[in-house]
Design an enzyme around this catalytic site. Structure first.
Site, PDB file in Angstrom:
ATOM      1  N   GLY A  72      64.964 -59.481 -24.486  1.00 19.27           N
ATOM      2  CA  GLY A  72      64.270 -59.436 -23.201  1.00 19.27           C
ATOM      3  C   GLY A  72      63.767 -60.805 -22.781  1.00 19.27           C
ATOM      4  N   SER A  73      62.657 -60.819 -22.047  1.00 20.61           N
ATOM      5  CA  SER A  73      62.222 -62.016 -21.326  1.00 20.61           C
ATOM      6  C   SER A  73      61.833 -63.201 -22.186  1.00 20.61           C
ATOM      7  CB  SER A  73      61.049 -61.659 -20.407  1.00 20.61           C
ATOM      8  OG  SER A  73      61.462 -60.712 -19.439  1.00 20.61           O
TER       9      SER A  73
END
Length: 445
Positions: free
Chosen positions: A160-161
């Protein structure tokens, strides 16, 4: 004693004084069908099994027809040779605290499992490595596949981020972006008929690159990353150590999954830039973001500091390799962006540590069902990675929680765990605050 049918028999038993402490790193022993001698099955017990085992001794002598040893007859004794001790890089007190803190977080979030790793960014030495749930290597009753696996090197997941820091570092290294670079962020995008949005609804936003990181905008990251070709982006991801082993030398390590650039679609390019469509191990992430903390120089993680033989002579472990992956300027620029994440208006103010400058990044990724290979909406892997002091980095800590309760995010769920573990690491190793203040970086234009 002396009772008919009652006799004594010597046996050996391996004890683990630390119990569950760093059990997934230490590993455990198990008997095999082919040998009377237990062998290492996981972790350090397996990786250094031959070194730890030593060599059996032997005695050869003459006996009488009735089985008695003949005094003064020829005999030969070869003494046993003890194995060597393996000394780890783990700080026992920090490890104990992190184990408790992580277990509490996994329990309260209802997560399937959790990881917490702290590494010295300058040397690559891992000073704390926790996993929950875990097991007691001295008790077979506590062991099952789900808790004996060394998740930090064997479990792959989409980051993810957190991976946005690597995308920005690659762009900054090419001179294509700086913290104050202006990015026009659309309200939504459709790429290869695949709709992509941010975690919050918005119209067109005028964000700086630092604002994109601080607010964790997927769309802003995609726009910025469009300045790189598939091959360039892939090459940077490989330079940062994705798709290859972490160099930690532990058994069963996965290389993660990084598809060849030639197979990427436009949607792949877009989603990989913000950490979906690429699978990693936790130690790969620590090594990669640790390079940003270390001024652009990536150091392989290590968990063993040295070896001690039976005579007490110590041999240091081999020095771990390091290499520059981005410029010092690029690393400093991304660090400034990451400091905006822990600001009051960032996504993780809970990661702030009074007196210290903290750089960090949240991660919330859709979880892949291991059976179907498809994303499961409502199920996430959430995380937070950060280092401190941001202006003179010493330690990096990464916290991952898999499948916590719905709507849990990296900033609210993982960042508080980071705060507590990093705070103790700074205290344990006597890292003083630098006394400087975080520079104000504009998030909008």
């Amino acid at each position: 004693a002396g009772a008919a049918g009652v006799f004594s028999q010597k046996t050996t038993m391996r004890t683990y004084p630390g119990g569950r402490l760093a059990a997934n790193l230490v590993g455990y022993m198990s008997q095999t069908k082919d040998s009377d001698t237990p062998v290492g099955v996981q972790g350090i017990e397996r990786q250094y099994d031959t070194l730890l085992t030593g060599k059996d001794g032997s005695a050869t002598y003459e006996v009488s027809p009735t089985g008695q040893r003949i005094p003064m007859a020829d005999s030969t004794v070869v003494p046993m040779k003890p194995g060597q001790d393996v000394q780890t890089t783990i700080d026992r007190d920090l490890q104990w605290y992190a184990d408790q803190r992580l277990a509490d977080a996994v329990r309260s979030a209802g997560a399937d499992w959790g990881l917490a790793i702290t590494m010295d960014v300058r040397t690559g030495q891992v000073v704390q490595l926790s996993q929950a749930p875990t097991f007691d290597p001295g008790s077979k009753a506590t062991m099952q596949d789900s808790n004996t696996v060394s998740r930090f090197v064997q479990t792959v997941y989409e980051p993810g981020s957190v991976l946005k820091t690597i995308t920005m570092a690659a762009l900054a290294d090419q001179g294509k972006i700086a913290p104050d670079t202006q990015i026009s962020v659309p309200g939504k995008m459709v790429i290869d008929k695949f709709p992509i949005g941010d975690y919050w609804q918005h119209g067109t936003l005028n964000l700086t690159a630092a604002g994109v990181i601080a607010k964790s905008s997927n769309l802003g990251t995609i726009v910025a990353a469009q300045q790189m070709s598939n091959q360039t982006m892939h090459d940077y991801l490989r330079k940062f150590g994705f798709g290859v082993g972490s160099g930690v030398q532990l058994p069963g390590e996965s290389r993660g999954i990084l598809a060849p650039a030639a197979s990427w679609t436009k949607a792949n390019h877009a989603t990989i830039s913000f950490g979906q469509g690429i699978s990693v191990t936790a130690l790969q992430v620590v090594r990669a973001v640790g390079a940003i903390a270390n001024g652009g120089v990536m150091v392989d993680p290590s968990v063993v500091s040295g070896f001690v033989d039976a005579d007490g002579h110590r041999t240091d472990a081999k020095e771990v390799p390091s290499r520059r992956v981005v410029s010092k300027k690029a690393a400093a620029e991304v660090t400034r962006m990451m400091e905006a994440v822990t600001a009051d208006d960032g996504t993780a103010p809970a990661a702030q540590i009074p007196g210290y400058r903290v750089a960090g990044k949240t991660g919330t990724a859709w979880r892949v069902n291991p059976v179907t290979g498809r994303y499961v909406r409502g199920q996430n892997t959430v995380s937070f990675i950060g280092f401190a002091p941001a202006d003179e980095p010493r330690f990096i800590t990464y916290v991952v929680l898999d499948k916590p309760f719905a709507n849990a995010g990296g900033g609210s769920t993982a960042a508080p765990v980071f705060h507590d573990i990093m705070s103790m690491a700074l205290e344990r190793f006597g890292v003083a605050p630098t006394g400087s203040r975080s520079p104000k970086v504009a998030q909008e234009w």
